[in-house]
Write an enzyme that holds these catalytic residues in place. Structure first.
Site, PDB file in Angstrom:
ATOM      1  CD  GLU A 116      -3.311  -1.118   2.592  1.00 14.82           C
ATOM      2  OE1 GLU A 116      -4.151   0.030   2.424  1.00 14.82           O
ATOM      3  OE2 GLU A 116      -2.159  -1.489   3.402  1.00 14.82           O
ATOM      4  CD  GLU A 136      -3.637  -6.319   3.520  1.00 16.83           C
ATOM      5  OE1 GLU A 136      -3.095  -7.145   3.175  1.00 16.83           O
ATOM      6  OE2 GLU A 136      -2.649  -5.298   3.431  1.00 16.83           O
TER       7      GLU A 136
HETATM    8  C1  1HE Z   1       6.536  -8.744  11.844  1.00 12.06           C
HETATM    9  C2  1HE Z   1       5.811  -8.697  10.697  1.00 12.06           C
HETATM   10  C3  1HE Z   1       4.885  -7.554  10.936  1.00 12.06           C
HETATM   11  C4  1HE Z   1       7.278  -9.579  10.674  1.00 12.06           C
HETATM   12  N1  1HE Z   1       4.459  -7.625  12.167  1.00 12.06           N
HETATM   13  N2  1HE Z   1       5.702  -7.828  13.307  1.00 12.06           N
HETATM   14  N3  1HE Z   1       1.852  -8.087   6.914  1.00 12.06           N
HETATM   15  C5  1HE Z   1       2.068  -9.681   7.506  1.00 12.06           C
HETATM   16  O1  1HE Z   1       1.107  -9.865   7.359  1.00 12.06           O
HETATM   17  C6  1HE Z   1       3.218  -9.917   6.528  1.00 12.06           C
HETATM   18  C7  1HE Z   1       4.436 -10.595   7.985  1.00 12.06           C
HETATM   19  N4  1HE Z   1       5.436 -11.579   8.352  1.00 12.06           N
HETATM   20  C8  1HE Z   1       5.996 -12.489   7.621  1.00 12.06           C
HETATM   21  O2  1HE Z   1       5.650 -13.053   6.439  1.00 12.06           O
HETATM   22  C9  1HE Z   1       7.338 -12.505   7.616  1.00 12.06           C
HETATM   23  O3  1HE Z   1       8.085 -12.279   8.530  1.00 12.06           O
HETATM   24  C10 1HE Z   1       8.130 -11.846   5.896  1.00 12.06           C
HETATM   25  C11 1HE Z   1       8.162 -12.641   4.676  1.00 12.06           C
HETATM   26  C12 1HE Z   1       7.644 -10.074   5.861  1.00 12.06           C
HETATM   27  C13 1HE Z   1       9.887 -12.018   6.171  1.00 12.06           C
HETATM   28  O4  1HE Z   1       9.931 -13.257   6.061  1.00 12.06           O
HETATM   29  P1  1HE Z   1      11.843 -13.660   7.173  1.00 12.06           P
HETATM   30  O5  1HE Z   1      12.112 -15.496   7.746  1.00 12.06           O
HETATM   31  O6  1HE Z   1      12.579 -12.769   7.055  1.00 12.06           O
HETATM   32  O7  1HE Z   1      11.472 -12.747   8.682  1.00 12.06           O
HETATM   33  P2  1HE Z   1      10.843 -13.462  10.114  1.00 12.06           P
HETATM   34  O8  1HE Z   1      11.430 -14.321  10.995  1.00 12.06           O
HETATM   35  O9  1HE Z   1       9.451 -13.598   9.585  1.00 12.06           O
HETATM   36  O10 1HE Z   1       9.963 -11.791  10.831  1.00 12.06           O
HETATM   37  C14 1HE Z   1      11.571 -11.215  11.089  1.00 12.06           C
HETATM   38  C15 1HE Z   1      10.921 -10.970  12.856  1.00 12.06           C
HETATM   39  O11 1HE Z   1       9.759  -9.680  12.395  1.00 12.06           O
HETATM   40  C16 1HE Z   1       9.901 -11.595  13.854  1.00 12.06           C
HETATM   41  O12 1HE Z   1       9.937 -11.192  15.244  1.00 12.06           O
HETATM   42  P3  1HE Z   1      10.754 -11.507  16.443  1.00 12.06           P
HETATM   43  O13 1HE Z   1      10.309 -11.483  17.851  1.00 12.06           O
HETATM   44  O14 1HE Z   1       9.983 -13.261  16.001  1.00 12.06           O
HETATM   45  O15 1HE Z   1      12.201 -12.142  15.995  1.00 12.06           O
HETATM   46  C17 1HE Z   1       8.711 -11.461  13.665  1.00 12.06           C
HETATM   47  O16 1HE Z   1       7.676 -11.083  14.027  1.00 12.06           O
HETATM   48  C18 1HE Z   1       8.831  -9.549  13.106  1.00 12.06           C
HETATM   49  N5  1HE Z   1       7.436  -9.191  11.567  1.00 12.06           N
HETATM   50  N6  1HE Z   1       6.427  -8.612   9.702  1.00 12.06           N
HETATM   51  C19 1HE Z   1       5.333  -7.447  12.860  1.00 12.06           C
HETATM   52  N7  1HE Z   1       3.787  -7.290   9.825  1.00 12.06           N
HETATM   53  C20 1HE Z   1      -3.069  -0.605   6.813  1.00 12.06           C
HETATM   54  S1  1HE Z   1      -3.585  -2.068   7.467  1.00 12.06           S
HETATM   55  C21 1HE Z   1      -2.314  -3.216   6.568  1.00 12.06           C
HETATM   56  C22 1HE Z   1      -2.354  -4.359   6.507  1.00 12.06           C
HETATM   57  C23 1HE Z   1      -1.299  -5.058   6.460  1.00 12.06           C
HETATM   58  O17 1HE Z   1      -0.163  -4.905   6.578  1.00 12.06           O
HETATM   59  S2  1HE Z   1      -1.271  -6.653   7.095  1.00 12.06           S
HETATM   60  C24 1HE Z   1      -0.293  -7.656   6.462  1.00 12.06           C
HETATM   61  C25 1HE Z   1       0.611  -7.574   7.837  1.00 12.06           C
END
Ligand code: 1HE
Length: 263
Positions: A116, A136
Site C-alpha cells: 500500500e 490481509e
Molecule cells: C513482524 C511483521 C509484521 C515480521 N508485524 N512483526 N503483514 C504480514 O502479514 C507479513 C508478516 N511477515 C511475514 O510474512 C514475514 O515476516 C516476511 C515474509 C515479511 C519476512 O520473513 P522473514 O523470515 O525474513 O522474517 P520473520 O522471521 O518472519 O520475521 C522477523 C521478525 O519480524 C519476527 O519477530 P521476532 O521477534 O520473532 O524476531 C516477526 O514476528 C517480525 N515481523 N513481519 C509485526 N508485519 C493499514 S492496513 C495494512 C494491513 C497489513 O499490512 S496486513 C499484512 C501484515
C-alpha cells in the site's frame, strides 16, 4: 530536515536536491508502526524547499512487511481501528499528493501495508528479490492504507481479489507485467536507478511537477469533460510560466537536449 528523532524506524538523509528516506526497522522487517506512519507523513510534509524529489527504500532484506501486527493484537475497538486506517490514509496521501515526486525501491517483501505504501509513491522500482503479497486475506483483516483504492488501479481488481482470497504472491517479473512497478532491475541496482530517476524528476519545472503529481491523477479519474477542461487550465498555467518560456526558447535555440531513443 524534519525532526524524526522520535521515530527510530525512519532515517532521512539528503543528497543534493534528493531526500532519501529509509525504513530502518530491519529486525521487524520494516513493519510499519503507527509512529513510523506518522513519521513518514512528517518526513514528506516537512521537506525544505531545496528538496525536489524523494527516494524511499528499506533497510535489510525486505522493503516492508506491512502493518505492525503487534499493534493490532489488543482489545478490539472499532472507533480506534477506523481512526488507525484514516491515519494511514492521511500519511499516504501526503506522499502521493505532496510537493515532490517519491520514487520507491522495492526488494524482498513488499506486502500488505508495504505494498500500500509503495502504491502511494509515483515511481516504483522492483529488484529481482521483490515479492508482492496482500496477506490481509490470511490474517482476517482488509486493506487499510488506501490499498483498495490504489492497488486495483495499478494491477486490476481481479488480480487483487486473487491475491487476497488465495494468498497469491507475485514475483518481481509478475508484478512488473501486472503494472505494480514501472521498473524491474537486478538485486542491488535499485537505489542507483532511483537516484538517477530522482535527479531527472528534480529537474522538472515547478508547475509541470505540480501538474503531474496533482492534476494528472485527478484528470485520469475524472469525467472526460471535466478532465479536458482541467487539462486546458493546467496546460495554460504551466505554459505561461516564465520557466516554460525559457525552456522552449532553449530548445528552439538548440541549447536543450533532444528527446533520445530508448537505450
Ligand atoms: C513482524 C511483521 C509484521 C515480521 N508485524 N512483526 N503483514 C504480514 O502479514 C507479513 C508478516 N511477515 C511475514 O510474512 C514475514 O515476516 C516476511 C515474509 C515479511 C519476512 O520473513 P522473514 O523470515 O525474513 O522474517 P520473520 O522471521 O518472519 O520475521 C522477523 C521478525 O519480524 C519476527 O519477530 P521476532 O521477534 O520473532 O524476531 C516477526 O514476528 C517480525 N515481523 N513481519 C509485526 N508485519 C493499514 S492496513 C495494512 C494491513 C497489513 O499490512 S496486513 C499484512 C501484515
Amino acid at each position: 530536515m524534519p525532526d524524526l528523532s522520535s521515530c527510530p524506524g525512519l532515517n532521512v538523509q539528503t543528497d543534493g536536491a534528493i531526500a532519501v528516506i529509509r525504513l530502518a526497522r530491519p529486525a521487524k522487517r520494516n513493519a510499519l508502526s503507527e509512529d513510523m506512519v506518522a513519521g513518514l507523513s512528517r518526513a514528506v510534509s516537512g521537506l525544505p524547499a531545496a528538496i525536489r524529489a524523494v527516494v524511499l527504500h528499506g533497510e535489510g532484506d525486505h522493503f516492508c512487511a506491512g502493518l505492525d501486527l503487534g499493534e493490532v493484537d489488543g482489545e478490539p475497538d472499532l472507533a480506534a481501528a477506523i481512526h488507525h486506517s484514516l491515519g494511514w490514509h492521511r500519511a499516504f496521501q501526503d506522499i502521493q499528493f505532496g510537493r515532490v515526486p517519491v520514487i520507491s525501491v522495492l526488494h524482498g517483501a513488499v506486502v500488505g501495508g508495504g505494498f500500500e505504501l509503495a502504491a502511494a509513491t509515483h515511481i516504483r522500482i522492483a529488484e529481482q528479490s521483490a515479492f508482492f503479497a496482500l496477506p490481509e486475506g490470511q490474517r482476517g483483516i482488509f486493506l487499510g492504507g488506501g490499498g483498495s483504492v490504489r492497488i486495483p488501479r495499478l494491477i486490476g481488481t481481479p488480480l487483487v481479489q486473487d491475491m487476497m482470497l488465495t494468498g497469491r504472491t507475485l514475483s518481481a517479473d509478475e508484478a512488473k507485467a501486472a503494472g505494480a512497478c514501472q521498473y524491474r532491475v537486478a538485486d542491488g541496482a535499485g537505489l542507483a536507478l532511483a537516484m538517477d530517476l530522482a535527479r531527472k524528476a528534480a529537474g522538472i519545472a515547478d508547475m509541470t511537477r505540480f501538474a503531474v503529481i496533482h492534476a494528472l491523477p485527478r484528470i485520469a479519474e475524472a469525467d472526460p469533460h471535466i478532465g479536458y477542461l482541467t487539462e486546458a487550465l493546467m496546460a495554460s498555467a504551466a505554459q505561461t510560466m516564465p520557466e516554460a518560456k525559457a525552456r522552449v526558447r532553449d530548445f528552439l535555440a538548440k541549447r536543450a537536449a533532444k528527446v533520445s531513443r530508448p537505450a
